[in-house]
Write a protein that holds these residues in place. Structure first.
Motif, PDB file in Angstrom:
ATOM      1  N   ALA A  15      -6.859 -29.554 126.006  1.00 15.06           N
ATOM      2  CA  ALA A  15      -8.128 -30.278 125.945  1.00 15.06           C
ATOM      3  C   ALA A  15      -9.303 -29.332 126.186  1.00 15.06           C
ATOM      4  CB  ALA A  15      -8.132 -31.406 126.983  1.00 15.06           C
ATOM      5  N   ALA A  16      -9.114 -28.381 127.131  1.00 14.15           N
ATOM      6  CA  ALA A  16     -10.185 -27.421 127.419  1.00 14.15           C
ATOM      7  C   ALA A  16     -10.493 -26.553 126.202  1.00 14.15           C
ATOM      8  CB  ALA A  16      -9.793 -26.553 128.611  1.00 14.15           C
ATOM      9  N   ARG A  17      -9.425 -26.201 125.455  1.00 12.61           N
ATOM     10  CA  ARG A  17      -9.639 -25.373 124.263  1.00 12.61           C
ATOM     11  C   ARG A  17     -10.394 -26.118 123.166  1.00 12.61           C
ATOM     12  NH1 ARG A  17      -4.274 -23.578 125.397  1.00 12.61           N
ATOM     13  NH2 ARG A  17      -3.438 -25.044 123.859  1.00 12.61           N
ATOM     14  N   LEU A  18     -10.363 -27.452 123.195  1.00 12.66           N
ATOM     15  CA  LEU A  18     -11.034 -28.256 122.181  1.00 12.66           C
ATOM     16  C   LEU A  18     -12.472 -28.588 122.538  1.00 12.66           C
ATOM     17  CD1 LEU A  18      -8.146 -30.733 121.257  1.00 12.66           C
ATOM     18  CD2 LEU A  18      -8.977 -28.786 119.917  1.00 12.66           C
ATOM     19  N   GLU A  19     -12.939 -28.147 123.731  1.00  8.66           N
ATOM     20  CA  GLU A  19     -14.305 -28.405 124.134  1.00  8.66           C
ATOM     21  C   GLU A  19     -15.270 -27.588 123.276  1.00  8.66           C
ATOM     22  OE1 GLU A  19     -15.785 -30.435 126.460  1.00  8.66           O
ATOM     23  OE2 GLU A  19     -13.810 -31.398 126.520  1.00  8.66           O
ATOM     24  N   PRO A  20     -16.405 -28.149 122.855  1.00 10.42           N
ATOM     25  CA  PRO A  20     -17.391 -27.377 122.085  1.00 10.42           C
ATOM     26  C   PRO A  20     -17.912 -26.188 122.893  1.00 10.42           C
ATOM     27  CG  PRO A  20     -17.892 -29.726 122.031  1.00 10.42           C
ATOM     28  CD  PRO A  20     -16.825 -29.535 123.061  1.00 10.42           C
ATOM     29  N   ARG A  21     -18.226 -25.106 122.193  1.00  6.24           N
ATOM     30  CA  ARG A  21     -18.795 -23.922 122.840  1.00  6.24           C
ATOM     31  C   ARG A  21     -20.262 -23.829 122.465  1.00  6.24           C
ATOM     32  NH1 ARG A  21     -18.953 -17.916 121.948  1.00  6.24           N
ATOM     33  NH2 ARG A  21     -18.304 -18.276 119.802  1.00  6.24           N
ATOM     34  N   GLU A  22     -21.123 -23.854 123.446  1.00 11.15           N
ATOM     35  CA  GLU A  22     -22.551 -23.782 123.201  1.00 11.15           C
ATOM     36  C   GLU A  22     -23.030 -22.337 123.274  1.00 11.15           C
ATOM     37  OE1 GLU A  22     -24.597 -26.353 125.855  1.00 11.15           O
ATOM     38  OE2 GLU A  22     -23.829 -28.183 124.923  1.00 11.15           O
ATOM     39  N   ILE A  23     -23.843 -21.923 122.286  1.00  9.57           N
ATOM     40  CA  ILE A  23     -24.378 -20.564 122.230  1.00  9.57           C
ATOM     41  C   ILE A  23     -25.893 -20.678 122.195  1.00  9.57           C
ATOM     42  CG2 ILE A  23     -24.395 -18.382 120.956  1.00  9.57           C
ATOM     43  CD1 ILE A  23     -21.731 -19.252 119.698  1.00  9.57           C
ATOM     44  N   PRO A  24     -26.573 -20.399 123.285  1.00  5.23           N
ATOM     45  CA  PRO A  24     -28.037 -20.534 123.301  1.00  5.23           C
ATOM     46  C   PRO A  24     -28.699 -19.550 122.338  1.00  5.23           C
ATOM     47  CG  PRO A  24     -27.129 -20.346 125.530  1.00  5.23           C
ATOM     48  CD  PRO A  24     -26.027 -19.992 124.588  1.00  5.23           C
ATOM     49  N   VAL A 113     -27.046  -3.502 109.781  1.00  6.82           N
ATOM     50  CA  VAL A 113     -25.971  -3.042 110.654  1.00  6.82           C
ATOM     51  C   VAL A 113     -25.449  -4.228 111.454  1.00  6.82           C
ATOM     52  CG1 VAL A 113     -25.338  -1.501 112.554  1.00  6.82           C
ATOM     53  CG2 VAL A 113     -27.018  -0.753 110.842  1.00  6.82           C
ATOM     54  N   PRO A 114     -24.181  -4.633 111.261  1.00  8.54           N
ATOM     55  CA  PRO A 114     -23.627  -5.716 112.069  1.00  8.54           C
ATOM     56  C   PRO A 114     -23.329  -5.248 113.486  1.00  8.54           C
ATOM     57  CG  PRO A 114     -21.949  -4.853 110.580  1.00  8.54           C
ATOM     58  CD  PRO A 114     -23.227  -4.148 110.243  1.00  8.54           C
ATOM     59  N   LEU A 115     -23.666  -6.087 114.443  1.00  7.64           N
ATOM     60  CA  LEU A 115     -23.430  -5.817 115.853  1.00  7.64           C
ATOM     61  C   LEU A 115     -22.439  -6.841 116.407  1.00  7.64           C
ATOM     62  CD1 LEU A 115     -27.121  -5.218 117.036  1.00  7.64           C
ATOM     63  CD2 LEU A 115     -25.464  -3.525 116.265  1.00  7.64           C
ATOM     64  N   PRO A 116     -21.939  -6.614 117.618  1.00  3.38           N
ATOM     65  CA  PRO A 116     -21.060  -7.629 118.226  1.00  3.38           C
ATOM     66  C   PRO A 116     -21.748  -8.995 118.295  1.00  3.38           C
ATOM     67  CG  PRO A 116     -20.980  -5.580 119.479  1.00  3.38           C
ATOM     68  CD  PRO A 116     -22.066  -5.410 118.464  1.00  3.38           C
ATOM     69  N   ASP A 117     -20.946 -10.046 118.371  1.00  2.86           N
ATOM     70  CA  ASP A 117     -21.434 -11.431 118.449  1.00  2.86           C
ATOM     71  C   ASP A 117     -22.182 -11.853 117.193  1.00  2.86           C
ATOM     72  OD1 ASP A 117     -20.399 -11.774 121.045  1.00  2.86           O
ATOM     73  OD2 ASP A 117     -22.185 -10.868 121.924  1.00  2.86           O
ATOM     74  N   ASP A 118     -21.823 -11.232 116.044  1.00  2.42           N
ATOM     75  CA  ASP A 118     -22.385 -11.626 114.757  1.00  2.42           C
ATOM     76  C   ASP A 118     -23.896 -11.424 114.675  1.00  2.42           C
ATOM     77  OD1 ASP A 118     -19.923 -12.354 113.709  1.00  2.42           O
ATOM     78  OD2 ASP A 118     -20.056 -14.388 114.506  1.00  2.42           O
TER      79      ASP A 118
END
Length: 250
Positions: A15-24, A113-118
């Motif tokens: 269930a925890a893995r199915l929680e939405p991930r918020e990215i400010p 140039v792509p950086l980490p975190d897209d």
């Protein structure tokens, strides 16, 4: 651990893995998001697409191996030809600010140039018209390393006059790059595809083509000169002589 307890723990983890991930949208991500929105809101953006055969590029690279010269990558050959073509079309090596178009005599080439975190930056390779093909790979790698290490100056981050963004390692053949305002044009390099084409004599031939996508600000550049730029770039790619850059690679 009892089976029912194990099952309950596993269910909780699932269930925890199915929680939405918020990215400010803040920090660098927020600044990039704001700039992309402002770009689309402030410029009259249009994209032309073209394909270029790579037979001459592959022949040039094979020639280099045969005469003991380092074979340049397809990307670096294309970047060199982009710079040369921009010198023939100064209207695309330009910026538009305060209702004033400025055509720049020097090509300060922005490289996405792509950086980490897209995240994505497009620092400037200054005076790219003076960088020969033999030294271009090193200059490009140095700029990428500085970008990923967070060592770029404000001038490097904002000083480009034309940008190239590359999806060449993907299956995306054409796309619609967003202008890096105040620049009036940006070129997208797409993936390579195998094609079977007519040989002009009733038969067919196999070849590889690369997708090119030019987005431009229609306030500063009309459709015809933008198409002419792409045409000239394709002509240069397809018409390369095998020894075209020997003097720059020695």
């Amino acid at each position: 651990m009892p089976l029912d307890t194990q099952h309950s723990a596993a269910s909780s983890e699932a269930a925890a893995r199915l929680e939405p991930r918020e990215i400010p949208l803040r920090g660098m991500r927020g600044m990039i998001a704001t700039k992309m929105r402002e770009s689309l809101q402030s410029a009259a953006q249009l994209t032309h697409h073209a394909d270029a055969e790579l037979a001459a590029v592959h022949a040039l690279r094979g020639h280099c191996r045969g005469v003991g010269l380092p074979p340049p990558s397809v990307q670096d050959i294309l970047l060199r030809l982009v710079v040369q073509t921009l010198q023939d079309f100064p209207a695309l090596n330009a910026t538009l600010e305060d209702n004033r178009i400025t055509e720049h005599p020097a090509v300060h080439l922005g490289l996405a140039v792509p950086l980490p975190d897209d995240l994505l930056l497009a620092p400037a390779l200054f005076d790219a018209q003076a960088i020969e093909l033999g030294t271009l790979p090193g200059a490009r790698r140095d700029l990428v390393e500085q970008a990923r290490a967070g060592k770029l100056s404000v001038r490097e981050l904002t000083g480009a006059t034309f940008t190239v963004t590359n999806l060449g390692r993907s299956r995306v053949h054409h796309f619609t790059p967003i202008l890096n305002v105040p620049q009036v044009a940006i070129l997208g390099i797409g993936g390579v595809q195998a094609r079977v084409l007519s040989d002009g004599a009733g038969g067919v031939r196999s070849t590889e083509v690369i997708g090119l996508s030019l987005t431009f600000d229609h306030r500063a550049v009309n459709g015809a000169p933008a198409a002419a730029f792409l045409d000239r770039l394709v002509e240069r790619l397809e018409g390369l002589a095998p020894d075209a850059f020997d003097h720059e690679l020695r």
